[in-house]
Scaffold this motif. Sequence first.
Motif, mmCIF file in Angstrom:
data_model
loop_
_atom_site.group_PDB
_atom_site.id
_atom_site.type_symbol
_atom_site.label_atom_id
_atom_site.label_comp_id
_atom_site.label_asym_id
_atom_site.label_seq_id
_atom_site.Cartn_x
_atom_site.Cartn_y
_atom_site.Cartn_z
ATOM 1 N N GLY A 411 0.743 -1.243 -0.035
ATOM 2 C CA GLY A 411 -0.007 -0.090 -0.164
ATOM 3 C C GLY A 411 0.879 1.231 0.047
ATOM 4 O O GLY A 411 0.042 2.288 -0.103
ATOM 5 N N GLY A 412 2.216 1.090 -0.196
ATOM 6 C CA GLY A 412 2.922 2.360 -0.238
ATOM 7 C C GLY A 412 3.246 2.575 -1.470
ATOM 8 O O GLY A 412 2.949 2.166 -2.620
ATOM 9 N N PRO A 413 4.329 3.423 -1.630
ATOM 10 C CA PRO A 413 4.889 3.742 -2.859
ATOM 11 C C PRO A 413 5.757 2.621 -3.572
ATOM 12 O O PRO A 413 6.123 1.630 -2.836
ATOM 13 C CB PRO A 413 6.253 4.810 -2.616
ATOM 14 N N ALA A 414 5.733 2.621 -4.937
ATOM 15 C CA ALA A 414 6.525 1.512 -5.496
ATOM 16 C C ALA A 414 7.730 1.383 -4.988
ATOM 17 O O ALA A 414 8.783 2.299 -4.871
ATOM 18 C CB ALA A 414 6.477 1.508 -6.951
ATOM 19 N N THR A 415 8.229 0.103 -5.010
ATOM 20 C CA THR A 415 9.729 -0.050 -4.358
ATOM 21 C C THR A 415 10.397 -0.116 -5.611
ATOM 22 O O THR A 415 10.452 -0.567 -6.501
ATOM 23 C CB THR A 415 9.581 -1.615 -3.813
ATOM 24 N N VAL A 416 11.782 0.435 -5.130
ATOM 25 C CA VAL A 416 12.872 0.627 -5.893
ATOM 26 C C VAL A 416 13.855 -0.103 -5.688
ATOM 27 O O VAL A 416 14.243 0.131 -4.381
ATOM 28 C CB VAL A 416 12.933 2.052 -6.542
ATOM 29 N N VAL A 417 14.541 -0.753 -6.467
ATOM 30 C CA VAL A 417 15.963 -1.452 -6.006
ATOM 31 C C VAL A 417 16.868 -0.215 -5.820
ATOM 32 O O VAL A 417 17.241 0.610 -6.633
ATOM 33 C CB VAL A 417 16.383 -2.166 -7.113
ATOM 34 N N PRO A 418 17.526 -0.180 -4.555
ATOM 35 C CA PRO A 418 18.394 0.807 -4.146
ATOM 36 C C PRO A 418 19.633 0.744 -5.199
ATOM 37 O O PRO A 418 20.270 -0.420 -5.460
ATOM 38 C CB PRO A 418 18.852 0.560 -2.621
ATOM 39 N N LYS A 419 20.068 1.693 -5.543
ATOM 40 C CA LYS A 419 21.255 1.911 -6.547
ATOM 41 C C LYS A 419 22.797 1.617 -5.703
ATOM 42 O O LYS A 419 23.611 1.042 -6.136
ATOM 43 C CB LYS A 419 21.627 3.143 -7.198
ATOM 44 N N ARG A 420 22.768 2.002 -4.223
ATOM 45 C CA ARG A 420 23.848 1.821 -3.643
ATOM 46 C C ARG A 420 23.208 1.259 -2.200
ATOM 47 O O ARG A 420 22.235 1.380 -1.722
ATOM 48 C CB ARG A 420 24.574 3.138 -3.171
ATOM 49 N N LYS A 421 24.178 0.405 -1.579
ATOM 50 C CA LYS A 421 23.778 -0.273 -0.580
ATOM 51 C C LYS A 421 24.353 0.501 0.678
ATOM 52 O O LYS A 421 25.598 0.706 0.832
ATOM 53 C CB LYS A 421 24.420 -1.943 -0.524
ATOM 54 N N GLY A 422 23.328 0.947 1.544
ATOM 55 C CA GLY A 422 23.679 1.796 2.541
ATOM 56 C C GLY A 422 24.037 0.839 3.973
ATOM 57 O O GLY A 422 23.689 -0.410 4.010
ATOM 58 N N PHE A 423 24.176 1.490 4.903
ATOM 59 C CA PHE A 423 24.532 0.832 6.397
ATOM 60 C C PHE A 423 23.323 -0.228 6.733
ATOM 61 O O PHE A 423 23.420 -1.281 7.111
ATOM 62 C CB PHE A 423 25.040 1.696 7.395
ATOM 63 N N GLY A 424 22.262 0.479 6.652
ATOM 64 C CA GLY A 424 20.955 -0.337 6.952
ATOM 65 C C GLY A 424 21.044 -1.441 6.328
ATOM 66 O O GLY A 424 20.404 -2.740 6.860
#
Length: 475
Positions: A411-424
């Motif tokens: 039910g939220g915004p469309a998920t986008v594959v992150p371009k970079r991998k953050g600490f989380g």
Amino acid sequence: MVILSSGEVIDKSAAAHPVDFAAVFQAAPVGLAILNPDLRYVYCNDLLAEINGLPARDHLGRTVAEMVPNIARDVEKPFRSVFETGQPIFELRISGSTPKSPGIERSWLESVQPLRSGDGAVQHILVSVQEITALERAEVALRESERILRASQQLSPDSFTVLRAIRDTSGNCVDFVWEYANPSAQATLNAGPLVGKRLLEVLPGNRDHPDLFPRYVRTLAASGPEEVELRYDEDGISGWFRNCAVAIDSDRLAVSFQDISLRKRAEEQLALVTAEFRHRVKNTLAVVHGLVAQTARYAADVPSMERGLRYRLQALGAAQDLLGDDPQPADVHLDHVVHAALGPFEGKKLRCILNADARIGSGAVVSLTLPLNELATNAIKYGALSSDGGAAEIRSELNAGRVRLSWREFGGPATVVPKRKGFGSRLIDEVARLLPAGRVMKDFSPQGLRVVIEFDSTTEPPPDVQALPSPPEHP
């Protein structure tokens, strides 16, 4: 020897060398009196006069009953027996009071010697009197002290014994024999009555123990007590003991000992607790350091760094609360870990559906809490929880000892594959390594992020479960 009616004593055999017997009697360290068969004083020296509290001259010609009526009844019969039998009396103990101190009980040690005439008949008796009031009081006090000491030793939880040395013909101590052992000593040694038994026959293991028989021998010649704590595992006895020995004299030894095994175990446990707490504090500081460093590395600005760090430290604090104060905490129920990680976010938009009755090792608590908190934090910032119509849920299942945690956003915004991998993201990925037989699966579906974390609930986590992921070489 001739005794004149005046009380003067002369010795005819010493006529050539006359002796002043009156001076000798006066110089005697005891009270002296000469009595006739009627028990009248023929002579009384000054010391006896002082004992009786009346002048010496007042004694002459008067009876014992007239001078010391309170003790006459105790001395008249033995005095008369010397006249009748001619047998001396030694160490006659008398108690009573004299005119010197009326009503005050005093004690004397008396001896009575017959004085014979030329035909061998007992003509007079010589009575010597030594006051022993102070001595008797000391003896009474000593007996009372011994009674109290013996009673206290009988009731004491500490073991107490008295040992007497047994020596060979060369004077060397070869063993000890028990002269006294209180009930606690007999119970501790479990050898029945000990008095009269030899130490090395009952406890042969004492011979070669450096803190027992050899030390006892040395202590006989020592000037003070020697105390040691020792381990003993011989003769059916096993444990730690505090042992104190002190010489009574050159042949006797007082030995007390106490079982301190419980205290030693407590000390060992305390050392373990201290080491574990140090280890835990060190690990926690390392985690905090890593959180700060990694959050700062990936944060776009100071406010975002502050928010990210706050959420992560809250999750870390919640994980530490689960571990409690026990330095060796038990395993933690999975439900508690999930609620600790997601508690600040739970509500209508985030549901926890927990069906796995599973526990995880205490060392894995932080490793799981931080990634779960990260999922919720990211959902608020970028995912389904960032929009009014979005929601998320987490489910737990247990199958054959395998835990499955499923995170789903919708039910939220469309998920986008992150371009970079953050600490989380890297925290989440590291769960696979940090949990026992762990595995992480992520699905960046446009309808919402899905993450599945699987691990064994019955296997202990690896030793470095609280390690944080290392930063990449190229950010």
